[in-house]
Design an enzyme around this catalytic site. Structure first.
Site, short mmCIF file in Angstrom:
data_model
loop_
_atom_site.label_atom_id
_atom_site.label_comp_id
_atom_site.label_asym_id
_atom_site.label_seq_id
_atom_site.Cartn_x
_atom_site.Cartn_y
_atom_site.Cartn_z
N GLU A 189 0.69 -1.06 0.04
CA GLU A 189 0.03 0.07 0.03
C GLU A 189 0.91 1.28 -0.14
O GLU A 189 0.36 2.24 -0.50
CB GLU A 189 -1.00 0.03 1.22
N GLU A 218 -1.18 9.86 0.00
CA GLU A 218 -1.26 9.65 -1.59
C GLU A 218 -0.59 10.67 -2.11
O GLU A 218 -0.58 11.90 -1.55
CB GLU A 218 -2.59 9.53 -1.99
N ASN A 267 -14.54 5.98 6.30
CA ASN A 267 -13.39 5.16 7.02
C ASN A 267 -12.53 6.16 8.10
O ASN A 267 -12.45 5.66 9.03
CB ASN A 267 -12.36 4.69 5.80
#
Length: 249
Positions: free
Chosen positions: A104, A113, A149
């Site tokens: 990841e 990111e 989330n």
């Protein structure tokens, strides 16, 4: 708990886009973010089956944000993690978790990111996106994204990450706790959470299904699955345990 969502998100530096499955609690958001020291006290951290030296060998090029002490400091939040079952089971679970976070984050080199322009805000949820529609991009070892989330992880660890999602990139213990939250509680499209997949003998492949479901499994993205499996096999070798069966999904 609202129905499970499987949102697609970008993650520059990896083979292709990846997904964090599962969703947050749809109840009203918690009170404004409080310091980590005021969060509900977790159980004392259990001893970890991965040594500091093994962690450093597995992630030789990691970002300095990710430390062994940060991970160990988060373990008490989920005391069953890598303490369930026999020694082989415990080491396989640790290997699986570290393999997935390696994939990841490109070997723990990414804290966030690279592309932060995607809207990961489901504004239809009652708690909305108080930090702004572009604030919920992937962060931490599992690159958790989407407002639901952050809401779910924050509720679980006692912090209002919905209002302050950037706390995940400022506090390494919080970052590891969000990864452990996903690992121990979110089944995604799987029949089990990643923790249960490894401790109940479903195999590493089922942890891939929990994380990325139909986006990678059943032949959808064999290169990503292969990268995850290769990482798992490398780490099990480092921890001195066989990888077991059912490695792919």
């Amino acid at each position: 708990m609202s129905p499970t969502r499987i949102p697609l998100r970008g993650c520059a530096g990896l083979i292709a886009a990846v997904v964090i499955g599962g969703c947050g609690n749809s109840s009203p958001p918690a009170s404004p973010a409080s310091p980590a020291s005021q969060a509900p006290k977790a159980a004392p951290a259990p001893s970890f089956v991965v040594s500091r030296e093994q962690f450093e060998r597995v992630f030789p090029h990691r970002n300095s944000f990710y430390t062994y002490d940060g991970l160990v400091g988060a373990l008490g939040q989920y005391p069953d993690f890598t303490t369930t079952g026999d020694d082989v089971t415990r080491r396989r679970e640790a290997s699986a978790f570290l393999a997935q976070v390696a994939h990841e984050t490109n070997g723990l080199t990414l804290v966030t990111e690279t592309d932060k322009t995607t809207n990961y805000c489901d504004a239809s949820l009652p708690y909305g996106c108080p930090a702004g529609p572009l604030a919920y991009f992937g962060r931490g070892p599992m690159q958790v994204s989407w407002n639901y989330n952050y809401h779910g992880a924050g509720d679980a660890i006692g912090l209002n990450l919905l209002a302050d999602p950037a706390l995940v990139e400022r506090d390494q213990v919080v970052a590891w706790k969000t990864a452990l939250w996903f690992w121990n509680t979110q089944p995604g499209e799987s029949i089990a959470t990643p923790h249960d997949a490894m401790t109940l003998g479903f195999g590493f492949g089922e942890t891939i299904r929990a994380i990325n479901g139909h986006v990678e499994c059943n032949g959808a993205s064999p290169a990503q699955v292969e990268d995850r499996v290769n990482a798992y096999q490398r780490i099990t070798a480092e921890l001195g345990v066989t990888p077991g069966e059912a490695l792919t999904c």
